[in-house]
Design a protein around this motif. Structure first.
Motif, PDB file in Angstrom:
ATOM      1  N   GLN A 107      -6.945 -10.794  29.434  1.00  0.00           N
ATOM      2  CA  GLN A 107      -7.669  -9.769  28.680  1.00  0.00           C
ATOM      3  C   GLN A 107      -9.169  -9.998  28.736  1.00  0.00           C
ATOM      4  O   GLN A 107      -9.951  -9.055  28.907  1.00  0.00           O
ATOM      5  N   SER A 108      -9.585 -11.242  28.620  1.00  0.00           N
ATOM      6  CA  SER A 108     -11.012 -11.557  28.628  1.00  0.00           C
ATOM      7  C   SER A 108     -11.639 -11.192  29.973  1.00  0.00           C
ATOM      8  O   SER A 108     -12.705 -10.552  30.020  1.00  0.00           O
ATOM      9  N   GLN A 109     -10.981 -11.567  31.065  1.00  0.00           N
ATOM     10  CA  GLN A 109     -11.540 -11.278  32.381  1.00  0.00           C
ATOM     11  C   GLN A 109     -11.543  -9.784  32.681  1.00  0.00           C
ATOM     12  O   GLN A 109     -12.499  -9.265  33.268  1.00  0.00           O
ATOM     13  N   ILE A 110     -10.483  -9.094  32.286  1.00  0.00           N
ATOM     14  CA  ILE A 110     -10.434  -7.646  32.532  1.00  0.00           C
ATOM     15  C   ILE A 110     -11.462  -6.921  31.677  1.00  0.00           C
ATOM     16  O   ILE A 110     -12.133  -5.983  32.138  1.00  0.00           O
ATOM     17  N   ASN A 111     -11.646  -7.352  30.430  1.00  0.00           N
ATOM     18  CA  ASN A 111     -12.671  -6.736  29.575  1.00  0.00           C
ATOM     19  C   ASN A 111     -14.062  -6.915  30.178  1.00  0.00           C
ATOM     20  O   ASN A 111     -14.900  -6.009  30.110  1.00  0.00           O
ATOM     21  N   ASP A 112     -14.320  -8.077  30.771  1.00  0.00           N
ATOM     22  CA  ASP A 112     -15.616  -8.301  31.420  1.00  0.00           C
ATOM     23  C   ASP A 112     -15.805  -7.350  32.606  1.00  0.00           C
ATOM     24  O   ASP A 112     -16.902  -6.827  32.834  1.00  0.00           O
ATOM     25  N   LEU A 113     -14.733  -7.121  33.357  1.00  0.00           N
ATOM     26  CA  LEU A 113     -14.822  -6.234  34.514  1.00  0.00           C
ATOM     27  C   LEU A 113     -15.095  -4.790  34.114  1.00  0.00           C
ATOM     28  O   LEU A 113     -15.725  -4.038  34.868  1.00  0.00           O
ATOM     29  N   LEU A 171      -7.718  -1.564  38.446  1.00  0.00           N
ATOM     30  CA  LEU A 171      -7.215  -1.958  37.132  1.00  0.00           C
ATOM     31  C   LEU A 171      -6.065  -1.090  36.641  1.00  0.00           C
ATOM     32  O   LEU A 171      -5.223  -1.559  35.863  1.00  0.00           O
ATOM     33  N   ILE A 172      -5.989   0.171  37.074  1.00  0.00           N
ATOM     34  CA  ILE A 172      -4.922   1.039  36.538  1.00  0.00           C
ATOM     35  C   ILE A 172      -3.984   1.586  37.605  1.00  0.00           C
ATOM     36  O   ILE A 172      -3.111   2.400  37.295  1.00  0.00           O
ATOM     37  N   VAL A 215     -10.302   4.483  31.858  1.00  0.00           N
ATOM     38  CA  VAL A 215      -9.651   3.185  32.039  1.00  0.00           C
ATOM     39  C   VAL A 215      -9.516   2.458  30.710  1.00  0.00           C
ATOM     40  O   VAL A 215      -8.455   1.901  30.390  1.00  0.00           O
ATOM     41  N   ARG A 216     -10.574   2.456  29.900  1.00  0.00           N
ATOM     42  CA  ARG A 216     -10.502   1.801  28.588  1.00  0.00           C
ATOM     43  C   ARG A 216      -9.435   2.457  27.710  1.00  0.00           C
ATOM     44  O   ARG A 216      -8.661   1.766  27.019  1.00  0.00           O
ATOM     45  N   ASN A 217      -9.380   3.774  27.724  1.00  0.00           N
ATOM     46  CA  ASN A 217      -8.396   4.499  26.918  1.00  0.00           C
ATOM     47  C   ASN A 217      -6.981   4.115  27.318  1.00  0.00           C
ATOM     48  O   ASN A 217      -6.113   3.845  26.469  1.00  0.00           O
ATOM     49  N   ILE A 218      -6.733   4.054  28.614  1.00  0.00           N
ATOM     50  CA  ILE A 218      -5.397   3.733  29.123  1.00  0.00           C
ATOM     51  C   ILE A 218      -5.021   2.289  28.803  1.00  0.00           C
ATOM     52  O   ILE A 218      -3.920   2.010  28.317  1.00  0.00           O
ATOM     53  N   LEU A 219      -5.941   1.356  29.051  1.00  0.00           N
ATOM     54  CA  LEU A 219      -5.626  -0.049  28.822  1.00  0.00           C
ATOM     55  C   LEU A 219      -5.440  -0.349  27.334  1.00  0.00           C
ATOM     56  O   LEU A 219      -4.625  -1.205  26.966  1.00  0.00           O
ATOM     57  N   ASN A 220      -6.166   0.344  26.474  1.00  0.00           N
ATOM     58  CA  ASN A 220      -5.972   0.167  25.031  1.00  0.00           C
ATOM     59  C   ASN A 220      -4.616   0.721  24.594  1.00  0.00           C
ATOM     60  O   ASN A 220      -3.900   0.107  23.791  1.00  0.00           O
ATOM     61  N   TYR A 252      -1.845   1.146  26.353  1.00  0.00           N
ATOM     62  CA  TYR A 252      -0.668   0.460  26.907  1.00  0.00           C
ATOM     63  C   TYR A 252      -0.863  -1.059  26.971  1.00  0.00           C
ATOM     64  O   TYR A 252      -0.207  -1.732  27.776  1.00  0.00           O
ATOM     65  N   ALA A 253      -1.724  -1.599  26.123  1.00  0.00           N
ATOM     66  CA  ALA A 253      -2.106  -3.011  26.215  1.00  0.00           C
ATOM     67  C   ALA A 253      -0.912  -3.962  26.180  1.00  0.00           C
ATOM     68  O   ALA A 253      -0.806  -4.876  27.009  1.00  0.00           O
ATOM     69  N   ASP A 254      -0.004  -3.765  25.222  1.00  0.00           N
ATOM     70  CA  ASP A 254       1.109  -4.709  25.084  1.00  0.00           C
ATOM     71  C   ASP A 254       1.941  -4.779  26.357  1.00  0.00           C
ATOM     72  O   ASP A 254       2.260  -5.866  26.853  1.00  0.00           O
ATOM     73  N   ALA A 255       2.297  -3.638  26.901  1.00  0.00           N
ATOM     74  CA  ALA A 255       3.102  -3.621  28.123  1.00  0.00           C
ATOM     75  C   ALA A 255       2.281  -4.080  29.320  1.00  0.00           C
ATOM     76  O   ALA A 255       2.772  -4.833  30.171  1.00  0.00           O
ATOM     77  N   TYR A 256       1.050  -3.667  29.413  1.00  0.00           N
ATOM     78  CA  TYR A 256       0.194  -3.991  30.557  1.00  0.00           C
ATOM     79  C   TYR A 256       0.064  -5.499  30.744  1.00  0.00           C
ATOM     80  O   TYR A 256       0.095  -6.002  31.872  1.00  0.00           O
ATOM     81  N   TYR A 257      -0.083  -6.223  29.627  1.00  0.00           N
ATOM     82  CA  TYR A 257      -0.294  -7.666  29.720  1.00  0.00           C
ATOM     83  C   TYR A 257       1.002  -8.477  29.680  1.00  0.00           C
ATOM     84  O   TYR A 257       0.962  -9.695  29.849  1.00  0.00           O
TER      85      TYR A 257
END
Length: 320
Positions: free
Chosen positions: A110-116, A188-189, A129-134, A136-141
């Motif tokens: 999460q830290s590295q992807i947030n930096d990217l 990322l997505i 991208v931020r909307n999607i990752l937020n 689906y965060a639980d499944a994505y990670y």
């Protein structure tokens, strides 16, 4: 650990059931094909003449205690069961002990992807991208990137995406004509549809939507939903380009892409995706192979066997 044993060994071991498939022999006798795993690898075995109780007991996500002889079938390691039972609560029965997971922790992923994300300077792509990752965060990670072929471990989806994004940084440093924001967004997505296509990290199977639609179509739907929520014009060039990266990232229609790449960043993404997947497949297979030998055939890598160089050979090459 599984990787400590070889053909002919007779041993007892606790293992996690990664997958359990109900099958029948040519004569109609029921059996269960089990895929068993610990953190060193996985192996298959069969429970012959399986009863209804066996079907209830031996399911994905359960830990079992197995006594067996290690053998081979079609060139791959296989266990011949002598005895099998479920692990009790007083034994090491926590599935997480045995799961193969991303080499990077979820927190670090999460830290590295947030930096990217800060390097996606186009505001439309950044917000989508931020909307999607937020969302689906639980499944994505947590989800794997595949059931079997590559990055088939907990956190594999995010780890695969991060790896491609890191490759994208290197490529755009070398080729400044490539739009870094667009390539990073796609990296990322590009596989986000797998959070619907797959059932999860334990006992991973393809869902009904996954089998009927596939992760590329599902991923495009997720992008459209996000853009609609954010009020972006789907007919804008920004949105069409991002969607094109999604629907073309498998490169050719015969590989599952509705369209072939017809734009530079889309072409590069398809190549980086293929490169990272192949590196992981070959690394996994060679890692299970003795130095000086060839791996089992890798279906996703042209069904070829890959050589494991003898100890020191690679280091000598690197020093030249």
């Amino acid at each position: 650990m599984l990787n400590e044993h070889k053909k002919g060994d007779n041993y007892s071991i606790y293992l996690l059931i990664k997958a359990a498939e109900k099958r029948s022999t040519s004569k109609g006798s029921p059996y269960i094909r089990l895929t068993l795993t610990d953190r060193s690898g996985e192996i298959q075995t069969n429970i012959w003449d399986a009863s209804e109780q066996d079907n209830e007991n031996y399911i994905a996500g359960k830990v079992v205690y197995v006594t067996a002889i290690q053998d081979e079938y079609q060139g791959k390691p296989q266990l011949k069961i002598q005895d099998i039972r479920l692990a009790s609560d007083s034994e090491p029965s926590d599935p997480s002990i045995y799961e193969i997971s991303s080499p990077i922790s979820r927190k670090e992923l999460q830290s590295q992807i947030n930096d990217l994300l800060f390097q996606i300077t186009n505001p439309t792509w950044n917000r989508v991208v931020r909307n999607i990752l937020n969302k689906y965060a639980d499944a994505y990670y947590e989800f794997p990137a595949a059931k079997k072929i590559h990055h088939a471990f907990r956190g594999g989806l995010a780890f695969h995406s991060l790896s491609i994004a890191k490759l994208a940084l290197k490529v755009t440093d070398l080729y400044p004509q490539i739009n870094r924001s667009l390539l990073l967004a796609g990296a990322l997505i590009h596989d986000i549809g797998k959070v619907v296509e797959l059932s999860g990290p334990v006992g991973t199977e393809y869902t009904m939507e996954g089998q009927l639609l596939g992760h590329i179509v599902i991923g495009d739907e997720i992008i459209v939903q996000s853009a609609t929520e954010l009020g972006f014009d789907l007919s804008s060039e920004d949105m069409i380009l991002l969607r094109h990266l999604m629907i073309s990232h498998h490169n050719k229609p015969e590989f599952g892409s509705p369209e072939s790449p017809k734009e530079l960043e889309a072409y590069v993404l398809s190549k980086l995706d293929d490169l990272d997947a192949h590196i992981q497949m070959i690394t996994d297979a060679v890692g299970k192979t003795a130095a000086g030998g060839f791996s089992e055939k890798i279906f996703g890598a042209d069904n070829l066997s890959y050589y494991h160089p003898k100890d020191g050979l690679l280091a000598d090459d690197d020093s030249n």
